[in-house]
Design an enzyme around this catalytic site. Structure first.
Site, PDB file in Angstrom:
ATOM      1  N   ALA A  48       0.816  -1.219   0.000  1.00 14.24           N
ATOM      2  CA  ALA A  48       0.000   0.000   0.000  1.00 14.24           C
ATOM      3  C   ALA A  48       0.851   1.272   0.000  1.00 14.24           C
ATOM      4  O   ALA A  48       0.430   2.296  -0.542  1.00 14.24           O
ATOM      5  CB  ALA A  48      -0.948  -0.002   1.191  1.00 14.24           C
ATOM      6  N   THR A  49       2.039   1.231   0.584  1.00 13.78           N
ATOM      7  CA  THR A  49       2.889   2.424   0.558  1.00 13.78           C
ATOM      8  C   THR A  49       3.222   2.777  -0.890  1.00 13.78           C
ATOM      9  O   THR A  49       3.104   3.930  -1.310  1.00 13.78           O
ATOM     10  CB  THR A  49       4.167   2.200   1.383  1.00 13.78           C
ATOM     11  OG1 THR A  49       3.799   2.129   2.757  1.00 13.78           O
ATOM     12  CG2 THR A  49       5.158   3.344   1.193  1.00 13.78           C
TER      13      THR A  49
ATOM     14  N   ASN B   9      -6.035   4.064  10.502  1.00 13.70           N
ATOM     15  CA  ASN B   9      -5.269   2.934  11.029  1.00 13.70           C
ATOM     16  C   ASN B   9      -5.063   2.983  12.529  1.00 13.70           C
ATOM     17  O   ASN B   9      -4.750   1.972  13.141  1.00 13.70           O
ATOM     18  CB  ASN B   9      -3.916   2.848  10.322  1.00 13.70           C
ATOM     19  CG  ASN B   9      -3.200   4.165  10.291  1.00 13.70           C
ATOM     20  OD1 ASN B   9      -3.728   5.172   9.800  1.00 13.70           O
ATOM     21  ND2 ASN B   9      -2.003   4.209  10.837  1.00 13.70           N
TER      22      ASN B   9
ATOM     23  N   GLN C  68      -7.155  -0.409   5.746  1.00 15.18           N
ATOM     24  CA  GLN C  68      -7.762  -0.926   6.984  1.00 15.18           C
ATOM     25  C   GLN C  68      -9.210  -1.375   6.775  1.00 15.18           C
ATOM     26  O   GLN C  68      -9.755  -2.099   7.596  1.00 15.18           O
ATOM     27  CB  GLN C  68      -7.709   0.153   8.077  1.00 15.18           C
ATOM     28  CG  GLN C  68      -6.300   0.548   8.504  1.00 15.18           C
ATOM     29  CD  GLN C  68      -5.583  -0.542   9.279  1.00 15.18           C
ATOM     30  OE1 GLN C  68      -6.188  -1.476   9.811  1.00 15.18           O
ATOM     31  NE2 GLN C  68      -4.258  -0.439   9.341  1.00 15.18           N
TER      32      GLN C  68
ATOM     33  N   SER D 280      -3.678  -3.388   0.330  1.00 17.05           N
ATOM     34  CA  SER D 280      -2.565  -4.167   0.865  1.00 17.05           C
ATOM     35  C   SER D 280      -3.049  -5.565   1.201  1.00 17.05           C
ATOM     36  O   SER D 280      -4.208  -5.747   1.570  1.00 17.05           O
ATOM     37  CB  SER D 280      -2.031  -3.483   2.126  1.00 17.05           C
ATOM     38  OG  SER D 280      -1.136  -4.342   2.783  1.00 17.05           O
ATOM     39  N   ALA D 281      -2.166  -6.545   1.092  1.00 22.50           N
ATOM     40  CA  ALA D 281      -2.562  -7.925   1.418  1.00 22.50           C
ATOM     41  C   ALA D 281      -2.432  -8.221   2.903  1.00 22.50           C
ATOM     42  O   ALA D 281      -3.249  -8.929   3.484  1.00 22.50           O
ATOM     43  CB  ALA D 281      -1.719  -8.918   0.614  1.00 22.50           C
ATOM     44  N   HIS D 282      -1.396  -7.661   3.536  1.00 28.14           N
ATOM     45  CA  HIS D 282      -1.062  -8.165   4.878  1.00 28.14           C
ATOM     46  C   HIS D 282      -1.933  -7.601   5.998  1.00 28.14           C
ATOM     47  O   HIS D 282      -1.754  -7.942   7.162  1.00 28.14           O
ATOM     48  CB  HIS D 282       0.422  -7.952   5.191  1.00 28.14           C
ATOM     49  CG  HIS D 282       0.794  -6.571   5.591  1.00 28.14           C
ATOM     50  ND1 HIS D 282       0.986  -6.225   6.909  1.00 28.14           N
ATOM     51  CD2 HIS D 282       1.001  -5.458   4.874  1.00 28.14           C
ATOM     52  CE1 HIS D 282       1.309  -4.939   6.967  1.00 28.14           C
ATOM     53  NE2 HIS D 282       1.329  -4.459   5.749  1.00 28.14           N
TER      54      HIS D 282
ATOM     55  N   CYS E 100       6.454   7.632  24.204  1.00 31.04           N
ATOM     56  CA  CYS E 100       7.561   6.779  24.619  1.00 31.04           C
ATOM     57  C   CYS E 100       7.708   5.543  23.745  1.00 31.04           C
ATOM     58  O   CYS E 100       8.688   4.830  23.838  1.00 31.04           O
ATOM     59  CB  CYS E 100       7.382   6.372  26.068  1.00 31.04           C
ATOM     60  SG  CYS E 100       7.619   7.780  27.144  1.00 31.04           S
TER      61      CYS E 100
END
Lengths: 407, 134
Positions: free
Chosen positions: A75-76, A155, A183, A203-205, A331
């Site tokens: 997707a990026t 996301n 998402q 995206s697949a993952h 953090c």
């Protein structure tokens, strides 16, 4: 049933590979190893058939034509190709782009990259709900606006934007509409035609497929969207994305899309929503001072993003390491800045430091959720006992009246 | 983030967690940091007339490093003199816990908390000396 630790509740970051998807992929790593571009022997034909079947499966998930699906590395890359590719191709028409402050970094940074090419970007603000309003988009459109990029679901906070309404605004003003749907795939029903979407990053993952593979939907008719490619070479994928096709990965994406479409129809999302609601209700029953971040109503069924006031997010994650989740606390980031999404919503910085994101998935069970409720409750209570802020609040002190020395 | 075993041990079993009576004459309280920055430490020292720290307690809102830094510092000062406590440098804490570079500020906060607690104690002592006894 006993639970196996650690429990995975970070399904917005990535999802486990569905074993059925893996089964479909494996033959394409072994006997069917051919190059899909080899036109003159059966190895190539077998590979090509698998690629075209996957293209149909991905298209079916979003109501597209298979010819409109371009395979990418993820997707990026799809966000980069959609936004930068369309902006460059259409730069003679205008150099103004609209997006929102809640977008994924792949969208924000693609837009920033275009700034150096003379594009002007409008970053829309968000209200506390985390939803982009169609009227906001319409008000931002100028004569030189060429593209608008708005995500389908966020996301971090899982909020769902009114994509069809924004699509209608873009179409009316002849603005190309790019949607990062990562998402939302398999969680929200998508129809790119009805929604007037021109470009969609996939995206697949995030839908139980493998990492390293994605797709870009590129509208072919009325209007036909044209792009300048970012990766040059052998002219694969209609010249928009060169590079030998990773057939096993593409088969994995296709299979994941097939099961994602099934999930929309077989009640999987109702089951996941029930688990998510069970988690939130269980925590609320046990703990006070909890706050939901973003709209509860317009939210993915699998997302819970809430703040546990007076308990810092990273400290809580250390305490609940049997549960994999994530935090908007500074953090946990290298920059020591709390989540930019939560800040854009107007969430108090104090509360952003105490935020946690849980993403329920296909393979979570009720037992796991109940275990999570117990462990989180125990650790929040323990950390609040340790928290000077909680102590002050119990004493009736308003923390806003204290002069804190920022450091 | 990869933390040292010592840090994790302090986080899981914090020493001297709790509160002392902040209104007592022999207790100095330091409250440093800010909720907006993601860490707040409260350090309290009970100091006897010989200037020896008889007890130390902390409460911390912050990440694991902040909690471990404050826990460690209470252990370091307990039974020691004010002079010793004042000499504690953040680098001693950072080294002991092997803090990663982005977490050094947690040790700075712990040093500041000791100094603030001692300053509060001294202020109370000065006020008591200025008040004529009955």
């Amino acid at each position: 049933m006993a639970v196996t630790l650690p429990i995975y509740l970070d399904n917005h970051a990535t999802t486990p590979l569905d074993p059925r998807v893996l089964d479909e992929m494996l033959p394409y790593l072994t006997q069917h190893f051919g190059n899909a571009a080899s036109r003159n022997h059966s190895f190539g034909w077998t590979a090509n058939e698998a690629v075209e079947r996957a293209r149909e499966q991905v298209a079916a998930l979003i109501g597209a034509d298979p010819k409109e699906i371009i395979f990418t590395s993820g997707a990026t890359e799809s966000d980069n190709l959609g936004i930068i590719g369309a902006a460059r191709f259409n730069s003679k028409k205008g150099k103004h782009i609209i997006t929102s402050k809640l977008e994924h970094k792949a969208v924000l940074d693609s837009c920033h990259a275009l700034e150096s090419e003379g594009f002007e970007i409008t970053f829309l603000d968000s209200d506390p709900d985390g939803i982009v309003k169609p009227a906001q988009v319409e008000a931002a459109i100028r004569p030189d606006t060429v593209l608008c990029a708005i995500m389908m679901a966020n996301n971090e906070i899982g909020t769902i934007n009114p994509i069809a309404e924004i699509g209608a605004v873009c179409r009316r003003h002849n603005v190309i509409f790019h949607v990062d749907a990562v998402q939302a795939l398999g969680r929200v029903a998508i129809d790119v035609t009805a929604m007037n979407v021109d470009l969609m990053a996939i995206s697949a993952h995030k839908m139980y497929g493998p990492k390293g593979i994605g797709a870009l939907y590129v509208r072919r008719g009325r209007p036909r969207i044209r792009l300048e490619p970012l990766i040059h070479g052998g002219g694969h994928e209609r010249g928009l994305r060169s590079g030998t096709l990773p057939v096993h990965q593409i088969v994995g994406l296709g299979a994941a899309a097939k099961y994602a479409l099934e999930a929309l129809q077989n009640g999987e999302n109702d089951r996941i929503r029930a688990l998510r609601d069970r988690l939130w209700e269980g925590l609320q029953k046990n703990l006070d001072h909890l706050y939901i971040n973003g709209s509860w109503e317009h939210r993915l069924p699998n997302n819970l993003n809430c703040s546990f006031a007076y308990v810092e997010g990273e400290a809580l994650m250390m305490g609940i390491k049997a549960i994999a989740c994530s935090s908007g606390s500074a953090c946990t980031s290298a920059s020591l800045e709390p989540s930019y999404v939560l800040r854009a919503l107007g969430v108090d910085v104090e509360l952003a430091h105490t935020s946690m994101r849980f993403g329920v998935g296909r393979f979570n069970t009720e037992e796991e959720i109940d275990f999570a409720i117990e462990l989180i409750t125990e650790k929040v209570r323990w950390l609040r006992q340790m928290s000077p802020l909680y102590e002050l609040v119990q004493e009736g002190v308003d923390l806003k009246t204290i002069q804190w020395a920022a450091h | 983030m990869a933390y040292s075993d010592k840090l994790i041990e302090h986080y899981e079993n914090p020493r001297n967690m709790g509160s002392l009576d902040k209104n007592a004459d022999d207790v100095g309280t330091g409250l440093v940091g800010a909720p907006a920055c993601g860490d707040v430490m409260k350090l309290q020292l009970k100091i006897n007339d010989d200037g020896i720290i008889e007890d130390a307690k902390f409460k911390t809102f912050g990440c694991g490093s902040a909690i471990a830094s404050s826990s460690l510092v209470t252990e370091m000062v307990k039974g020691k003199s004010i002079d010793f406590a004042e000499g504690i440098k953040n680098t001693m804490i950072a080294e002991e816990l092997a803090l990663p570079p982005v977490k050094i500020h947690c040790s700075v906060l712990a040093e500041d908390a000791i100094k603030a607690a001692i300053a509060d104690y001294r202020k109370k002592q000065a006020e008591r000396a200025a008040t004529p006894s009955e």
